[in-house]
Each structure stands twice: as C-alpha cells, then as structure tokens.
Design a protein around this motif. Structure first.
Motif: not given
Length: 152
Positions: A16-19, A21-27, A131-132
């Motif tokens: 998951g990232r913001l517009e 490019g910042t990644v806020f979560d990942s598996s 927006d995500l």
C-alpha cells in the motif's frame, strides 16, 4: 480458472502506498493477508479491487479516500488540557496515544500540536482523506469463508 467472488476467503500479498509513493504498509516478508471478501474485514475499495482476480494475478488498484478510510473530520481534532496528562508522559508532536471514550472504547489519537496550556489531539485515522494505491498479487482462493454442514 476460478475468480474471486464475495464470500471467498483469499490470501493476497500487497503493498500500500500514497500518491507520492510513500509506502504505508506491505505484506513483504510476512504471510499473505487472509480475509473473507465482502465481510467488512478490509476497506471497501480493497474488497472491490480483489473481486474477479485469479490466483497468480498481479494488478495495481487506486482507491479513493471515500472507499478507504473516508474523509478527514475537523470535529475529530480536540483540545486536551495539558495539566490532565499523566505525570510520566511529556506530550510531543507526532506522539501516538490511546484514549478511552468512557465506555470502554479505545481511540488512538496523534498529538498534532503542543501549546502552553492545551495539546491538540487528532482522532482521525492516519490515512483518512487520502487516496490509496495498492499493488496486489493473489496467492490463493480458499473457497467460501463459512463452513457448510452436510447432514447424512
């Protein structure tokens, strides 16, 4: 090939990232996320985004704020008297705290500003109003989420 539909339990890897490019979560480096599609376990736009995917498929979805964590609400920003903080806590901007609503519900808040006599607390979800973008890879479809009992 089987496609994801409401009621299926799926396993999916995501980033998951913001517009910007910042990644806020990942598996990444963890087990894939497992959930039942349409059950409310994930944000609505995520449910919609995985529906119709096939095992092994990769895709990127864009989720508007309204289908993610909703808009930011100004009424969720509150002033809290600085002298009511526990003695062992020195409030600092960016600090995350848990407050109780008096009925046993715990609400996470972020300190957005520290003034002489009050501290501004924001109870909005950190991703509210944003927006995500999610990069998805469907690992598996495990069929219907609810067990069925078959009587002999």
């Amino acid at each position: 090939m089987e496609q994801v539909k409401k009621g299926d339990t799926v396993q999916i890897h995501y980033r998951g990232r913001l517009e910007d490019g910042t990644v806020f979560d990942s598996s990444e480096g963890r087990q894939p996320l497992e959930f039942e599609v349409g059950s409310g376990q994930v944000i609505p736009g995520f449910d919609t985004g995985v529906t119709g995917m096939e095992p092994g498929e990769k895709k990127t979805i864009h989720i508007p704020a309204v289908e993610a964590y909703g808009p930011r609400h100004e009424h969720m920003i509150m002033e809290f008297p600085r002298d009511r903080f526990p003695a062992d806590i020195t409030p600092e901007e960016g600090m995350t705290l848990n407050m109780s609503d008096g009925q046993g519900q715990v609400i996470p808040v972020v300190i957005t500003e520290v003034k002489d006599d009050v501290v501004l607390l924001d109870a909005n979800h950190q991703l509210a109003g944003k927006d995500l973008i999610f990069d998805l890879e469907l690992v598996s479809i495990n069929g219907q989420g609810k067990s069925k009992i078959i009587m002999p």
